[in-house]
Enzyme design. Structure first.
Site, PDB file in Angstrom:
ATOM      1  N   GLY A 110      31.757  36.613  40.822  1.00  0.00           N
ATOM      2  CA  GLY A 110      33.086  36.472  40.667  1.00  0.00           C
ATOM      3  C   GLY A 110      33.889  37.500  39.803  1.00  0.00           C
ATOM      4  O   GLY A 110      33.144  38.004  38.792  1.00  0.00           O
ATOM      5  N   HIS A 111      35.107  37.707  39.931  1.00  0.00           N
ATOM      6  CA  HIS A 111      35.853  38.668  38.889  1.00  0.00           C
ATOM      7  C   HIS A 111      35.759  38.287  37.583  1.00  0.00           C
ATOM      8  O   HIS A 111      35.810  37.085  37.035  1.00  0.00           O
ATOM      9  CB  HIS A 111      37.562  38.516  39.527  1.00  0.00           C
ATOM     10  CG  HIS A 111      37.989  37.323  39.400  1.00  0.00           C
ATOM     11  ND1 HIS A 111      38.258  36.349  40.334  1.00  0.00           N
ATOM     12  CD2 HIS A 111      38.676  36.744  38.314  1.00  0.00           C
ATOM     13  CE1 HIS A 111      38.690  35.280  40.048  1.00  0.00           C
ATOM     14  NE2 HIS A 111      38.986  35.503  38.744  1.00  0.00           N
ATOM     15  N   ASN A 112      35.973  39.275  36.801  1.00  0.00           N
ATOM     16  CA  ASN A 112      35.685  39.379  35.450  1.00  0.00           C
ATOM     17  C   ASN A 112      34.530  38.872  34.645  1.00  0.00           C
ATOM     18  O   ASN A 112      34.604  38.438  33.364  1.00  0.00           O
ATOM     19  CB  ASN A 112      37.033  38.505  34.743  1.00  0.00           C
ATOM     20  CG  ASN A 112      38.466  39.533  35.034  1.00  0.00           C
ATOM     21  OD1 ASN A 112      39.294  39.403  35.887  1.00  0.00           O
ATOM     22  ND2 ASN A 112      38.438  40.639  34.107  1.00  0.00           N
TER      23      ASN A 112
END
Length: 337
Positions: free
Chosen positions: A243-245
């Site tokens: 997932g993002h970040n």
């Protein structure tokens, strides 16, 4: 077909040759299926008895295993049979698909792209504006590299993969078919009028270190503000979602169908078992091991081994399961419904 003598193989794995064979070895195979010209391996004592009926002409064994010598069958003893077999497999690797031309005429390459010396670019590839490919990069047919992405030397990207804009991929990486690097992060919020969802833009990118391998159909989402990062030497299986970040340290392993939600942080050497999920904003320290199918919703410090849903210390999880089995047996013995 490649063939090797037992001595040539032992020169590579540097084991102790206990008995010999004159048979040329045509390849490695698992214990039950090996033929007379193949080499196999035994990494655990419980499989040692199968050697007497195995057809292989040679076997690699761990140092703590004892086998009875058999005429014209070689035995090589090593510290770690799994590692030695990996070295043997490397000896038998065949050359990959051949490129008739270094850059196929159907590839689309933007005029501003920089293509390093020795790159190979297959049919139907697209390379966008200001893309930089280092020396010896290989793109198999139908790979898409979008604008301002950079890819380090000797990286291989297999067919169908998409590398979105502004991503950074290190040297000596392998990205398997149909992986996606830099897709939009999954971010939505209810709209104020209650009639739908508002999509949250993700304007960051993905930064991947050196020597990383990403399996087929896996996805690494771009960061919301900055970067989703994958450290040097990480190995990611097929069908994995990052997932993002999220931030992965060095040499982490993620098995198939596992996933990281947004803003997860993994230390160095973390191992995530198949089907395990890590909840958003969770931090796992160096060397943490997550059992398959576990659901991790809390932080864990260096060296922890966790299991279950929700994941807890693996020893506690196993004790709970034993207690539950005992309760089930007791209820049956008392005819509880």
């Amino acid at each position: 077909m490649k063939t090797f003598t037992i001595q040539q193989i032992n020169d590579v794995i540097k084991g102790e040759l206990l008995s010999n064979t004159t048979q040329l070895i045509t390849g490695p195979e698992q214990l039950e299926q090996a033929g007379e010209s193949q080499i196999t391996f035994i990494g655990h004592k419980k499989y040692a008895k199968s050697w007497d009926t195995c057809k292989a002409c040679a076997v690699i064994i761990n140092a703590d295993i004892e086998l009875t010598p058999i005429d014209n069958k070689a035995i090589i003893k090593v510290k770690n049979a799994d590692v030695a077999m990996a070295m043997v497999l490397e000896m038998f690797v065949e050359e990959g698909p051949v490129f008739d031309t270094a850059i196929h005429p159907t590839a689309t390459i933007h005029a501003t792209a920089t293509i390093g010396e020795g790159c190979q670019i297959g049919a139907g590839c697209y390379i966008g504006k200001n893309v930089v490919l280092g020396k010896g990069v290989t793109l198999y047919p139908n790979v898409t590299i979008l604008d301002e992405t950079s890819i380090g030397a000797a990286t291989t990207i297999w067919s169908g993969s998409v590398i979105r804009e502004k991503c950074v991929i290190g040297a000596y990486c392998i990205i398997h078919p149909n992986a996606t690097i830099g897709a939009d992060g999954f971010g939505f919020r209810p709209s104020p009028d209650g009639r739908g969802l508002i999509k949250i833009p993700h304007i960051g990118n993905v930064v991947i270190g050196n020597g990383v391998e990403i399996g087929a159909n896996s996805c690494v989402d771009r960061g919301k503000f900055s970067a989703t990062t994958i450290g040097d030497g990480c190995k990611i299986d097929n069908l994995v979602q990052i997932g993002h970040n999220s931030k992965m340290g060095r040499c982490c392993i993620m098995a198939g169908s596992s996933g990281l939600a947004g803003s997860v942080t993994l230390g160095d050497g973390v191992i995530v078992g198949g089907g395990a999920c890590i909840s958003d904003h969770v931090t796992l320290g160096n060397g943490v091991q997550v059992g398959g199918q576990s659901g991790v919703i809390n932080n864990f410090s260096d060296g922890a081994k966790v299991l279950g849903y929700p994941a807890i210390d693996s020893r506690d999880a196993l004790k709970q399961w034993v207690i539950l089995r005992k309760l089930v047996k007791e209820s049956k013995s008392h005819n509880y419904s």
